[in-house]
Design a protein around this motif. Sequence first.
Motif, PDB file in Angstrom:
ATOM      1  N   ILE A   9      46.612  63.668  58.142  1.00 24.63           N
ATOM      2  CA  ILE A   9      46.168  62.459  58.833  1.00 24.63           C
ATOM      3  C   ILE A   9      46.364  62.664  60.328  1.00 24.63           C
ATOM      4  CG2 ILE A   9      46.464  59.977  59.071  1.00 24.63           C
ATOM      5  CD1 ILE A   9      47.785  60.029  56.265  1.00 24.63           C
ATOM      6  N   SER A  10      45.294  62.512  61.095  1.00 29.57           N
ATOM      7  CA  SER A  10      45.352  62.578  62.552  1.00 29.57           C
ATOM      8  C   SER A  10      45.136  61.179  63.103  1.00 29.57           C
ATOM      9  CB  SER A  10      44.281  63.531  63.091  1.00 29.57           C
ATOM     10  OG  SER A  10      43.025  62.882  63.175  1.00 29.57           O
ATOM     11  N   PRO A  11      45.242  60.974  64.400  1.00 25.41           N
ATOM     12  CA  PRO A  11      44.927  59.652  64.948  1.00 25.41           C
ATOM     13  C   PRO A  11      43.469  59.256  64.756  1.00 25.41           C
ATOM     14  CG  PRO A  11      46.237  60.934  66.505  1.00 25.41           C
ATOM     15  CD  PRO A  11      45.807  61.882  65.421  1.00 25.41           C
ATOM     16  N   TYR A  12      42.633  60.182  64.294  1.00 28.86           N
ATOM     17  CA  TYR A  12      41.190  59.921  64.246  1.00 28.86           C
ATOM     18  C   TYR A  12      40.585  59.997  62.838  1.00 28.86           C
ATOM     19  CZ  TYR A  12      42.376  61.138  69.004  1.00 28.86           C
ATOM     20  OH  TYR A  12      43.001  61.190  70.231  1.00 28.86           O
ATOM     21  N   GLY A  13      41.281  60.633  61.893  1.00 24.36           N
ATOM     22  CA  GLY A  13      40.708  60.762  60.566  1.00 24.36           C
ATOM     23  C   GLY A  13      41.679  61.459  59.621  1.00 24.36           C
ATOM     24  N   ARG A  14      41.188  61.764  58.412  1.00 18.99           N
ATOM     25  CA  ARG A  14      42.051  62.377  57.419  1.00 18.99           C
ATOM     26  C   ARG A  14      41.247  63.270  56.482  1.00 18.99           C
ATOM     27  NH1 ARG A  14      44.976  57.759  54.547  1.00 18.99           N
ATOM     28  NH2 ARG A  14      45.055  56.948  56.678  1.00 18.99           N
ATOM     29  N   ILE A  15      41.914  64.290  55.954  1.00 18.96           N
ATOM     30  CA  ILE A  15      41.343  65.159  54.933  1.00 18.96           C
ATOM     31  C   ILE A  15      42.441  65.467  53.922  1.00 18.96           C
ATOM     32  CG2 ILE A  15      39.689  66.218  56.523  1.00 18.96           C
ATOM     33  CD1 ILE A  15      41.474  68.701  56.591  1.00 18.96           C
ATOM     34  N   TYR A  16      42.067  66.029  52.771  1.00 18.90           N
ATOM     35  CA  TYR A  16      43.073  66.417  51.793  1.00 18.90           C
ATOM     36  C   TYR A  16      42.755  67.821  51.287  1.00 18.90           C
ATOM     37  CZ  TYR A  16      39.707  65.660  47.999  1.00 18.90           C
ATOM     38  OH  TYR A  16      38.628  65.740  47.171  1.00 18.90           O
ATOM     39  N   GLY A  17      43.709  68.394  50.576  1.00 19.20           N
ATOM     40  CA  GLY A  17      43.475  69.711  50.003  1.00 19.20           C
ATOM     41  C   GLY A  17      44.694  70.216  49.265  1.00 19.20           C
ATOM     42  N   ARG A  18      44.537  71.361  48.627  1.00 19.72           N
ATOM     43  CA  ARG A  18      45.636  71.998  47.929  1.00 19.72           C
ATOM     44  C   ARG A  18      46.404  72.877  48.910  1.00 19.72           C
ATOM     45  NH1 ARG A  18      45.998  73.209  42.425  1.00 19.72           N
ATOM     46  NH2 ARG A  18      43.740  73.089  42.133  1.00 19.72           N
ATOM     47  N   LEU A  19      47.702  72.810  48.878  1.00 18.11           N
ATOM     48  CA  LEU A  19      48.556  73.488  49.841  1.00 18.11           C
ATOM     49  C   LEU A  19      48.922  74.896  49.369  1.00 18.11           C
ATOM     50  CD1 LEU A  19      50.041  72.770  52.540  1.00 18.11           C
ATOM     51  CD2 LEU A  19      52.056  72.271  51.138  1.00 18.11           C
ATOM     52  N   ALA A  20      49.026  75.809  50.324  1.00 17.53           N
ATOM     53  CA  ALA A  20      49.563  77.136  50.069  1.00 17.53           C
ATOM     54  C   ALA A  20      50.600  77.427  51.140  1.00 17.53           C
ATOM     55  CB  ALA A  20      48.468  78.188  50.083  1.00 17.53           C
ATOM     56  N   LEU A  21      51.831  77.728  50.724  1.00 14.50           N
ATOM     57  CA  LEU A  21      52.892  78.061  51.667  1.00 14.50           C
ATOM     58  C   LEU A  21      52.903  79.559  51.913  1.00 14.50           C
ATOM     59  CD1 LEU A  21      55.818  75.790  50.402  1.00 14.50           C
ATOM     60  CD2 LEU A  21      54.033  75.279  52.076  1.00 14.50           C
ATOM     61  N   THR A  22      53.054  79.939  53.183  1.00 13.82           N
ATOM     62  CA  THR A  22      52.923  81.338  53.566  1.00 13.82           C
ATOM     63  C   THR A  22      53.720  81.606  54.835  1.00 13.82           C
ATOM     64  OG1 THR A  22      51.336  83.027  54.329  1.00 13.82           O
ATOM     65  CG2 THR A  22      50.779  80.741  54.770  1.00 13.82           C
ATOM     66  N   GLN A  23      54.104  82.850  55.044  1.00 15.41           N
ATOM     67  CA  GLN A  23      54.748  83.250  56.290  1.00 15.41           C
ATOM     68  C   GLN A  23      53.721  83.520  57.388  1.00 15.41           C
ATOM     69  OE1 GLN A  23      57.999  83.248  56.766  1.00 15.41           O
ATOM     70  NE2 GLN A  23      58.393  82.657  54.650  1.00 15.41           N
ATOM     71  N   ALA A  24      52.438  83.451  57.029  1.00 12.88           N
ATOM     72  CA  ALA A  24      51.378  83.911  57.923  1.00 12.88           C
ATOM     73  C   ALA A  24      50.815  82.814  58.818  1.00 12.88           C
ATOM     74  CB  ALA A  24      50.251  84.533  57.096  1.00 12.88           C
ATOM     75  N   VAL A  25      51.609  81.775  59.074  1.00 13.07           N
ATOM     76  CA  VAL A  25      51.170  80.674  59.925  1.00 13.07           C
ATOM     77  C   VAL A  25      52.341  80.255  60.810  1.00 13.07           C
ATOM     78  CG1 VAL A  25      50.232  78.332  59.977  1.00 13.07           C
ATOM     79  CG2 VAL A  25      49.550  79.870  58.166  1.00 13.07           C
ATOM     80  N   HIS A  26      52.041  79.898  62.040  1.00  9.19           N
ATOM     81  CA  HIS A  26      53.060  79.384  62.963  1.00  9.19           C
ATOM     82  C   HIS A  26      53.772  78.194  62.323  1.00  9.19           C
ATOM     83  CE1 HIS A  26      54.619  77.162  66.457  1.00  9.19           C
ATOM     84  NE2 HIS A  26      54.646  78.332  67.087  1.00  9.19           N
ATOM     85  N   PRO A  27      55.073  78.035  62.533  1.00 11.82           N
ATOM     86  CA  PRO A  27      55.839  76.968  61.878  1.00 11.82           C
ATOM     87  C   PRO A  27      55.325  75.554  62.114  1.00 11.82           C
ATOM     88  CG  PRO A  27      57.333  78.580  62.826  1.00 11.82           C
ATOM     89  CD  PRO A  27      55.953  78.946  63.305  1.00 11.82           C
ATOM     90  N   GLU A  28      54.585  75.322  63.183  1.00 13.36           N
ATOM     91  CA  GLU A  28      54.103  73.963  63.472  1.00 13.36           C
ATOM     92  C   GLU A  28      52.634  73.773  63.104  1.00 13.36           C
ATOM     93  OE1 GLU A  28      54.871  73.227  67.588  1.00 13.36           O
ATOM     94  OE2 GLU A  28      56.960  73.855  67.472  1.00 13.36           O
ATOM     95  N   THR A  29      52.073  74.713  62.366  1.00 13.76           N
ATOM     96  CA  THR A  29      50.624  74.759  62.189  1.00 13.76           C
ATOM     97  C   THR A  29      50.195  74.593  60.740  1.00 13.76           C
ATOM     98  OG1 THR A  29      50.408  76.227  64.104  1.00 13.76           O
ATOM     99  CG2 THR A  29      48.570  76.180  62.552  1.00 13.76           C
ATOM    100  N   ILE A  30      49.098  73.861  60.543  1.00 11.89           N
ATOM    101  CA  ILE A  30      48.357  73.835  59.284  1.00 11.89           C
ATOM    102  C   ILE A  30      47.010  74.470  59.579  1.00 11.89           C
ATOM    103  CG2 ILE A  30      47.328  72.439  57.465  1.00 11.89           C
ATOM    104  CD1 ILE A  30      50.231  72.080  57.391  1.00 11.89           C
ATOM    105  N   ALA A  31      46.654  75.516  58.851  1.00 10.22           N
ATOM    106  CA  ALA A  31      45.390  76.223  59.085  1.00 10.22           C
ATOM    107  C   ALA A  31      44.399  75.890  57.983  1.00 10.22           C
ATOM    108  CB  ALA A  31      45.636  77.731  59.145  1.00 10.22           C
TER     109      ALA A  31
END
Length: 862
Positions: free
Chosen positions: A770-792
């Motif tokens: 959820i952002s200040p402007y809209g929202r999306i959903y999805g299935r999550l995958a946890l990985t070491q391959a993303v910055h700690p503050e980031t959802i890709a």
Amino acid sequence: MNNAKAVQNSLKPGRWVNTSCKMCLFTCNTRVLVSDDGVVIKVEGNPSSAANGSALCPKGNAAILRHYDPRRFKTPLKRTNPEKGPGIDPKWVPISWDEAYGIVASELKRVREDDPRKLLPSIGDFQKEWLWGWPEVFGTRNVFTSWSNWCGGGYHSMNGFINSSFNAVTDSNYCNYWLSNGSGDGFAAHLQVAAQARAVADARVERGMKVVCVEPRLSVPAAKADEWIPIRPATDRFFALGLCCVMVEEKLYDAQFLKMDTNAPYLVGPDGYFVRDREGGVYVWDAAEGRAKLWDDASVKEFALEGEYRVDGVACKPAFQRFKDILKDCTPQKMSELTTVPAQTIIRVAREMAKAAQIGATITIAGRTLPLRPASYIYYRGASAHKYSTMSNHAFKLVNMLLGNIDAPGGHGGMARKDRIEDTYGRIKAGENGMIDPLTHVLGMPPGFSYPPDESHLGGYFPLGWIPGHLNHEVLSNPEKYDLKYRPDTLLLCHSNPLWNLPGNRATWHRIMRSMRFIVAIDIIPNESNEFADVILPNHDFLECWNMRMGDTTHAEGVSLRQPVTEPLYDTKSEEEIFYELSERLGILEQWNEKMNRMFGFHLKPELLLEKARKYTDKEIARRKGLLWNGKDLDWYVERGHAVTLRPPEQWYRPWEGLRLRFYIEDIVRTRDDLKRKMEEARVPIRHEWDWECYQPLPLPLLDPVHKEPPEFDLYAITFKEIQINFGETLGNPWIDDIVYRDPVHATLLMNAKTGAARGLRSGDFVELISPYGRIYGRLALTQAVHPETIAVSNSLSRMASQQSGVRQGGGHFNELLPANLENTDACSSQLESVARVRITKVSIRPEDLPSNSVFAHRSTH
């Protein structure tokens, strides 16, 4: 070669036809195997090409299934269902071409006679960019898409300012240190990636070229790099400024280049303008004699880069000193706090680059002694597509300029477009006071200023901008605020899917689409936007038509032929025929031919000029463009498929020799003040809201608005593409889908494992962003391959319900998370913000409750 029998890579007998690809915008040279009974069997790279050679990306290989896609529009169609919306069946009925032309011409004539500005064009065929000029002939400069603004808002203009180029490239022929920041160049995206990937691989194997990748996600370039440096999204400018700070403070820069090849010594007054004499000549400071002289005074012994002086009573500093002053606030320690990149890493990379650049070294190429600078900073959308895009792109350029590597062997080069083989690289011309004449808009200048605004996207307020189509969202939702005196009511779509590429609230875009009195779409397959159309004009597939174009290559130049490899499978037509027919029926045929003559450059060879009152086929136009390039007739191209050769060294390396490059961009100050004056004189209501801070002659460490969102939005959401889905609407193609959705990277939302675990989340959970402007959903995958503050979020998850049944739905469009407003738009370049601040929430969704064509209905497999 067209009649040669296939002897390899063949499933059955046939002939090879030389042509070029259109599965993205880069025109790779290909050859297509066609069976004796006219069936396309195989597509592969053309070994004779100096650009991509025998290499071809997955999209190019999958062209067969675009050609034979059963969902292709097969005949003109008319809508019978007045209700419009996502997933609503238009209830098409087939009609004849004559009836279709009659309906479309009648509706376009109606809007043109009323007010041509009421037409919203959305033309997205990048391989036939000249079509973008048709709306201007019609009488409107409106644009209802953001295709060039998404990636190149600040990028293309800055390239034009620095060295009159369109794209930036790293010279893999000599580079030994490749710093990649938010770019897939050489690995996974951009500029004929199949060709670049081979060149980069060769450089690494043959010379041991080091690759360092800076971005929030372990992308393809990062995975293949010697070092991946994770960075907080939308802070890349701060990383670059940190590098500059180290290079300047430790004097790891090419002082000779700055003094002799740039305007870094030019004296700048407190108003931001160069200090000039009465004739307009710019002053520099001769440190040897301790006095001011004109920049071209032959007696100057030592150009001062630093210091404070007075000239004719005016306090001033060299441009370089002004930048040095800015860098006092850009120490590695301060930039580390913003980027999360350790200060010691910033320092180390700066030192490594400077050492690798071999400042002072030379090399002789083709009898010419040149500076050798085998280190380069390459970047693209991931790094630059943010609010302060102009300053970001300038910061990246300044890292390269400090190294003295602009257009030097092994360094940071420019790639320009030209019409003829005789033309110089980028149409290099001398500008004022010894500087190169900038070429900021090679595809056409923005509309002029007007108030009330003539454009529903405010294009006239962005004299340095690149098509801010996303602002239709803001202006058409608040027309009174912007004093828009008309209301668009007709939409022209041509190979464009604005509902897919525009940021902002989907419901608002749907409302705008529903408000259109009439919509016509020229296209090949159904998509989210053309399902709103009233009439479909079906277009040839690229394997059925002609074109001639020079693609955006790195080390090569020359036009490529597209020719039919089969007869049209269905009752379709070329874009040329469609726009010519509509032009004739609207009474603008002569104006259209005049416009095309200018856009094609046929005025350079008058014998090629299109006759005003004639209609031309795609084949006739392709022939003329080939003749313009090298004087060769169409038969020559039919046999060879292209005229692509390696770019001559004199055009590749320092083609601007003897001119100075813009270290300091006074033009931006001048443009700002001119626009401010026009807005004041016209009393434009929003003039005090306009972000004048975006117009800076040197980059500043200003914080983008995305970093100032409410603290509850404590994560950054980014979107990404890779080669199989880059620069092209290829999802729904079975071969592409097969390699995309088998990869968990493209079928899940990627989150840092430690961050997810700390929030009680696990791989496989369904979550909502959820952002200040809209929202999306999805299935999550946890990985070491993303910055700690980031959802890709992969671009493969951005598709929505439509009549294109082959497309798999995601959990909402990533662009729904983004703002489409002025606050998050670069007032200088018109670049939109591509990163969103979000919060994440676990939700209860059962896979069996999802649509059957949902990406998330079943777990992806490796």
